[in-house]
Design a protein around this motif. Sequence first.
Motif, PDB file in Angstrom:
ATOM      1  N   SER A 304     -10.402  19.414  11.416  1.00  0.00           N
ATOM      2  CA  SER A 304     -10.229  20.089  12.785  1.00  0.00           C
ATOM      3  C   SER A 304      -9.165  20.225  13.394  1.00  0.00           C
ATOM      4  O   SER A 304      -8.368  20.264  12.590  1.00  0.00           O
ATOM      5  CB  SER A 304     -11.493  19.116  13.479  1.00  0.00           C
ATOM      6  N   ASN A 305      -8.949  20.321  14.653  1.00  0.00           N
ATOM      7  CA  ASN A 305      -7.535  20.782  15.318  1.00  0.00           C
ATOM      8  C   ASN A 305      -6.788  19.643  15.444  1.00  0.00           C
ATOM      9  O   ASN A 305      -5.783  19.865  15.217  1.00  0.00           O
ATOM     10  CB  ASN A 305      -8.070  21.379  16.760  1.00  0.00           C
ATOM     11  N   VAL A 306      -7.218  18.410  15.445  1.00  0.00           N
ATOM     12  CA  VAL A 306      -6.321  17.504  15.759  1.00  0.00           C
ATOM     13  C   VAL A 306      -6.653  16.184  14.813  1.00  0.00           C
ATOM     14  O   VAL A 306      -7.717  16.084  14.539  1.00  0.00           O
ATOM     15  CB  VAL A 306      -6.378  16.851  17.265  1.00  0.00           C
ATOM     16  N   VAL A 307      -5.616  15.674  14.330  1.00  0.00           N
ATOM     17  CA  VAL A 307      -5.751  14.745  13.089  1.00  0.00           C
ATOM     18  C   VAL A 307      -5.028  13.535  13.472  1.00  0.00           C
ATOM     19  O   VAL A 307      -4.147  13.433  14.056  1.00  0.00           O
ATOM     20  CB  VAL A 307      -5.400  15.139  11.754  1.00  0.00           C
ATOM     21  N   ALA A 308      -5.558  12.327  13.288  1.00  0.00           N
ATOM     22  CA  ALA A 308      -4.495  11.071  13.182  1.00  0.00           C
ATOM     23  C   ALA A 308      -3.479  11.153  12.265  1.00  0.00           C
ATOM     24  O   ALA A 308      -4.038  11.249  10.822  1.00  0.00           O
ATOM     25  CB  ALA A 308      -5.712   9.878  13.372  1.00  0.00           C
ATOM     26  N   MET A 309      -2.518  10.485  12.446  1.00  0.00           N
ATOM     27  CA  MET A 309      -1.405  10.449  11.324  1.00  0.00           C
ATOM     28  C   MET A 309      -0.991   8.742  11.232  1.00  0.00           C
ATOM     29  O   MET A 309      -0.946   8.072  12.226  1.00  0.00           O
ATOM     30  CB  MET A 309      -0.284  11.400  11.788  1.00  0.00           C
ATOM     31  N   THR A 310      -0.368   8.630  10.207  1.00  0.00           N
ATOM     32  CA  THR A 310       0.034   7.317   9.627  1.00  0.00           C
ATOM     33  C   THR A 310      -0.067   6.307  10.636  1.00  0.00           C
ATOM     34  O   THR A 310       0.433   6.344  11.951  1.00  0.00           O
ATOM     35  CB  THR A 310       1.536   7.395   9.655  1.00  0.00           C
ATOM     36  N   PRO A 311      -0.618   5.255  10.123  1.00  0.00           N
ATOM     37  CA  PRO A 311      -1.233   4.228  10.956  1.00  0.00           C
ATOM     38  C   PRO A 311       0.168   3.289  11.633  1.00  0.00           C
ATOM     39  O   PRO A 311       0.882   3.260  10.957  1.00  0.00           O
ATOM     40  CB  PRO A 311      -2.061   2.989  10.359  1.00  0.00           C
ATOM     41  N   GLY A 312       0.155   3.022  12.807  1.00  0.00           N
ATOM     42  CA  GLY A 312       1.082   2.441  13.468  1.00  0.00           C
ATOM     43  C   GLY A 312       0.940   0.483  13.604  1.00  0.00           C
ATOM     44  O   GLY A 312       1.439  -0.201  13.127  1.00  0.00           O
ATOM     45  N   TYR A 313      -0.521   0.433  13.935  1.00  0.00           N
ATOM     46  CA  TYR A 313      -1.046  -0.879  13.808  1.00  0.00           C
ATOM     47  C   TYR A 313      -1.047  -1.477  12.500  1.00  0.00           C
ATOM     48  O   TYR A 313      -1.577  -0.568  11.589  1.00  0.00           O
ATOM     49  CB  TYR A 313      -2.446  -1.230  14.550  1.00  0.00           C
ATOM     50  N   GLU A 314      -0.543  -2.728  12.221  1.00  0.00           N
ATOM     51  CA  GLU A 314      -0.759  -3.049  10.783  1.00  0.00           C
ATOM     52  C   GLU A 314      -2.411  -3.252  10.289  1.00  0.00           C
ATOM     53  O   GLU A 314      -2.827  -3.189   9.378  1.00  0.00           O
ATOM     54  CB  GLU A 314      -0.288  -4.613  10.766  1.00  0.00           C
ATOM     55  N   GLY A 315      -3.085  -3.362  11.602  1.00  0.00           N
ATOM     56  CA  GLY A 315      -4.681  -3.439  11.428  1.00  0.00           C
ATOM     57  C   GLY A 315      -5.481  -2.255  11.392  1.00  0.00           C
ATOM     58  O   GLY A 315      -6.640  -2.365  11.099  1.00  0.00           O
ATOM     59  N   VAL A 316      -4.632  -1.225  11.460  1.00  0.00           N
ATOM     60  CA  VAL A 316      -5.626   0.222  11.248  1.00  0.00           C
ATOM     61  C   VAL A 316      -5.921   0.249   9.631  1.00  0.00           C
ATOM     62  O   VAL A 316      -5.148   0.360   8.873  1.00  0.00           O
ATOM     63  CB  VAL A 316      -4.578   1.267  11.627  1.00  0.00           C
ATOM     64  N   LYS A 317      -7.133   0.548   9.506  1.00  0.00           N
ATOM     65  CA  LYS A 317      -7.724   0.860   8.163  1.00  0.00           C
ATOM     66  C   LYS A 317      -8.135   2.318   7.663  1.00  0.00           C
ATOM     67  O   LYS A 317      -8.970   2.745   8.411  1.00  0.00           O
ATOM     68  CB  LYS A 317      -9.025  -0.027   7.863  1.00  0.00           C
ATOM     69  N   PRO A 318      -7.224   2.866   6.861  1.00  0.00           N
ATOM     70  CA  PRO A 318      -7.670   4.041   6.468  1.00  0.00           C
ATOM     71  C   PRO A 318      -8.864   4.218   5.884  1.00  0.00           C
ATOM     72  O   PRO A 318      -8.812   3.466   4.681  1.00  0.00           O
ATOM     73  CB  PRO A 318      -6.632   4.833   5.658  1.00  0.00           C
ATOM     74  N   VAL A 319      -9.873   5.163   5.996  1.00  0.00           N
ATOM     75  CA  VAL A 319     -11.103   5.055   5.253  1.00  0.00           C
ATOM     76  C   VAL A 319     -11.072   6.392   4.292  1.00  0.00           C
ATOM     77  O   VAL A 319     -11.457   6.083   3.270  1.00  0.00           O
ATOM     78  CB  VAL A 319     -12.139   4.868   6.076  1.00  0.00           C
ATOM     79  N   VAL A 320     -11.018   7.575   4.987  1.00  0.00           N
ATOM     80  CA  VAL A 320     -10.799   8.711   4.302  1.00  0.00           C
ATOM     81  C   VAL A 320      -9.191   9.193   4.659  1.00  0.00           C
ATOM     82  O   VAL A 320      -9.290   9.340   5.833  1.00  0.00           O
ATOM     83  CB  VAL A 320     -11.793   9.642   4.478  1.00  0.00           C
ATOM     84  N   TYR A 321      -8.447   9.468   3.581  1.00  0.00           N
ATOM     85  CA  TYR A 321      -7.021   9.886   4.060  1.00  0.00           C
ATOM     86  C   TYR A 321      -6.521  10.800   2.959  1.00  0.00           C
ATOM     87  O   TYR A 321      -6.943  10.986   1.886  1.00  0.00           O
ATOM     88  CB  TYR A 321      -6.176   8.874   4.245  1.00  0.00           C
TER      89      TYR A 321
END
Length: 453
Positions: A304-321
């Motif tokens: 879509s138009n906006v995406v999240a990029m590279t996690p900053g929190y150590e606890g961010v879990k990428p599920v589909v990347y």
Amino acid sequence: MSRNVYNIVVDSNVGTLYMTLGKTKHKKITKFLPITLGIFIVMILLIQISATPAQAASPFIVREQYEMIPFPAGALVIPMDEKQNDIIKSFGLVHALLRNDTLCYRLIGPPDTIIQTDEFPAGANYSGGPILLMDHNASLVADVMKKFPSVTLHSVTSVFVSDRVYIIERATNVLVVGREDEDYMQHSFSKQLLQEMMIPYESKQIWHLDPDVDLADHDLIIIENPGANGDMNPDLMMGIKSAASNGKNFVFIGKAMRDLPSIFPGCFGVMTLNENIEFTAQFNHTGELPTQYAGPTTVNVTTSNVVAMTPGYEGVKPVVYADAYDSQILFASYFRYGKGMIETFSFDPEDQLEVDRNMYDLACIFYGNIFVQAPPAPLKSPMPISPSAMPVPGLTVPPPPPPPPPPPPSVAMATAIPAQYLFAGFAAIAFGDRIKNKSKSKTAVRQKIKISS
């Protein structure tokens, strides 16, 4: 940015402290006081906090609670993998059972559980987080099943035990929050999926949201694309943060993610792309409730138009990347905040139908997982163990043994530790031991701690 490395050396034999900056010579702190080490530890902590802003901003997290439970023959299994005829409707069945006071038990994998059932007498691998019913009202389940005739149910034929059981005691109260009026919101994917699953929900415009009431009354709050689109008012941002701390779950979709860096500074960045860019993405199974899924691990996804990029929190879990733009695009991700959880989706699920049906199905399953994720039941006392090492259901746990009797009055007993010794750490204890044991050799023991800024 330059990095200074502080090397801290503690001589526990003489209570002397040293500090080096980079490769410079040791600077000796010669004055010894019992309080010195305590003050020094506080100083170290302050250096750490200032040196790692991203980690300092990361949330205190509480993970799901899992129990070990035996499941008897006659328990029912709702498969959540290729054995299930209608996965989408199966989430609706679970929600309906919960609304009728039926406990649901979800097996969290990996590892998956091998279960012997009427369909697979020799045992089969049930993946994707199967949901089980036991001690259920058979007539009630039959009545509820009439509304979900396409859903597959299997019956357990041999007792088995799982130590990764997530108990769901009640139905999730869902609130869908949008920016536009009600007519526009009727076309939202969240609403369409909830209606297909026959799960009740409430909806509200984001500008009319009352953080003190609406967030407290719901377990799951879905902030639809575009949400506030980066223009969320401070009271609502603080309300979301407080609600997540207390166990509420949130989903931010598309442009709504622009508010996340303001609500949770440092969680990750957002980036604007041209819509309908196709990527080959990877599915990452974290072994937790949000990622219970048994389909392909490589999927094609259009943004879509906006995406999240590279996690900053150590606890961010990428599920589909996907790795792109010298970074990592997070098409689906989550992180925990307090007792709650924040999930994000950088794609419109309906757009995936023209690209990859697997990605659409995966999106439906992700939504279904959170639709039935009411807070788990509190952990109960562990079940007693029989001589065969199997938990015994229906029995009470014996009380703990009584405490040992106090020692005779002639034995000296330590009653309390003065506060100054607690604060000073082990420095005073080490100093006292040295005076007491004069006959021992004075061998210095040095511990080295590296702190980066």
